[in-house]
Design a protein around this motif. Structure first.
Motif, mmCIF file in Angstrom:
data_model
loop_
_atom_site.group_PDB
_atom_site.id
_atom_site.type_symbol
_atom_site.label_atom_id
_atom_site.label_comp_id
_atom_site.label_asym_id
_atom_site.label_seq_id
_atom_site.Cartn_x
_atom_site.Cartn_y
_atom_site.Cartn_z
ATOM 1 N N THR A 1 28.138 -32.013 -24.769
ATOM 2 C CA THR A 1 27.595 -30.961 -23.913
ATOM 3 C C THR A 1 26.069 -30.890 -23.998
ATOM 4 O O THR A 1 25.398 -30.603 -23.008
ATOM 5 C CB THR A 1 28.202 -29.591 -24.261
ATOM 6 O OG1 THR A 1 28.018 -29.322 -25.661
ATOM 7 C CG2 THR A 1 29.683 -29.569 -23.942
ATOM 8 N N TYR B 1 24.877 -33.699 -21.821
ATOM 9 C CA TYR B 1 25.174 -33.309 -20.436
ATOM 10 C C TYR B 1 24.112 -32.335 -19.925
ATOM 11 O O TYR B 1 23.560 -32.510 -18.833
ATOM 12 C CB TYR B 1 26.566 -32.691 -20.417
ATOM 13 C CG TYR B 1 27.005 -32.053 -19.126
ATOM 14 C CD1 TYR B 1 27.296 -32.815 -17.998
ATOM 15 C CD2 TYR B 1 27.175 -30.670 -19.044
ATOM 16 C CE1 TYR B 1 27.734 -32.220 -16.821
ATOM 17 C CE2 TYR B 1 27.608 -30.069 -17.878
ATOM 18 C CZ TYR B 1 27.885 -30.848 -16.768
ATOM 19 O OH TYR B 1 28.319 -30.261 -15.610
ATOM 20 N N ASP B 2 23.780 -31.328 -20.721
ATOM 21 C CA ASP B 2 22.749 -30.364 -20.340
ATOM 22 C C ASP B 2 21.387 -31.036 -20.170
ATOM 23 O O ASP B 2 20.638 -30.746 -19.235
ATOM 24 C CB ASP B 2 22.630 -29.254 -21.392
ATOM 25 C CG ASP B 2 23.828 -28.336 -21.415
ATOM 26 O OD1 ASP B 2 24.591 -28.340 -20.425
ATOM 27 O OD2 ASP B 2 24.023 -27.623 -22.419
ATOM 28 N N TRP C 1 33.134 -30.066 -18.655
ATOM 29 C CA TRP C 1 31.852 -30.739 -18.851
ATOM 30 C C TRP C 1 32.100 -32.239 -18.867
ATOM 31 O O TRP C 1 32.965 -32.729 -19.592
ATOM 32 C CB TRP C 1 31.200 -30.267 -20.149
ATOM 33 C CG TRP C 1 30.925 -28.788 -20.125
ATOM 34 C CD1 TRP C 1 30.064 -28.129 -19.299
ATOM 35 C CD2 TRP C 1 31.529 -27.788 -20.948
ATOM 36 N NE1 TRP C 1 30.080 -26.780 -19.562
ATOM 37 C CE2 TRP C 1 30.979 -26.534 -20.579
ATOM 38 C CE3 TRP C 1 32.476 -27.819 -21.976
ATOM 39 C CZ2 TRP C 1 31.350 -25.345 -21.186
ATOM 40 C CZ3 TRP C 1 32.848 -26.622 -22.578
ATOM 41 C CH2 TRP C 1 32.283 -25.411 -22.177
#
Length: 205
Positions: free
Chosen positions: A125, A128-129, A148
């Motif tokens: 995550t 991903y962010d 996600w």
């Protein structure tokens, strides 16, 4: 319609590629052309903030960044995939994206972006962010899936065993295809959103 896919893994046929290839199959079904660029094992230096790109229209360093810039301008969507290193994207990929986005002056508004991360266990995550921020700063709609966007695997090929992860990639590709096609129809009927001149304001003057 075309989607440019960036593989930020140093292993061109590793688990990041498996995720991107699963999406690639869906794009083919949707009638959308794809191209994958493997940049994770290339010699790509970071941005030095010289500002020459604003003068010459491209990055001052002649490598895959300038090659990809032409393809980026022509595409309708961009998928960026990376392995997770210390809860972050591959540093080569980050250098590539920083220079690609900063050195290109064409309007990226309404090009659809999607990020994908591959990991042994954690850091998906965070990566991903990190990748989505490149799309957000450029006015690019961000495609989402059913979770996600991540896939698990350690040794090359293990991601094929992550059935939920593979399903996430297919869902993401279907959703991204819908967005790209919907935006194309919207442009025909309504055009693109009006933009105000950019008002740059430094906090320290």
């Amino acid at each position: 319609m075309k989607v440019l896919m960036i593989n930020g893994s140093p292993r061109p046929a590793g688990n990041t590629y498996i995720a991107l290839h699963e999406m690639e199959k869906v794009f083919a079904e949707e009638g959308i052309e794809t191209e994958i660029l493997h940049i994770g094992n290339k010699d790509i230096r970071g941005c030095i903030g010289c500002g020459r790109c604003s003068e010459i229209g491209k990055c001052v360093f002649q490598d895959m960044v300038n090659e990809a810039a032409v393809k980026f301008e022509e595409c309708d969507g961009l998928v960026v995939g990376s392995p997770v290193y210390y809860a972050s994207a591959n540093a080569t990929l980050v250098a590539f994206l920083t220079r690609l986005f900063y050195s290109t002056s064409f309007d990226k508004t309404m090009k659809v972006g999607a990020a994908v991360a591959a990991a042994r266990r954690g850091g998906l995550t965070a990566t991903y962010d990190e990748l989505n921020k490149f799309f957000g700063i450029s006015g690019m709609p961000i495609a989402s899936g059913q979770y996600w966007n991540g896939i698990h695997g350690t040794a090359p090929g293990e991601a094929n065993q992550d059935t939920e992860g593979l399903q996430m990639m297919r869902t993401l590709a279907h959703n991204m295809s819908f967005l790209i096609k919907s935006i194309a129809l919207g442009k025909e009927k309504y055009g693109v959103p009006e933009k105000e001149p950019f008002d740059r304001m430094n906090f320290i003057r």
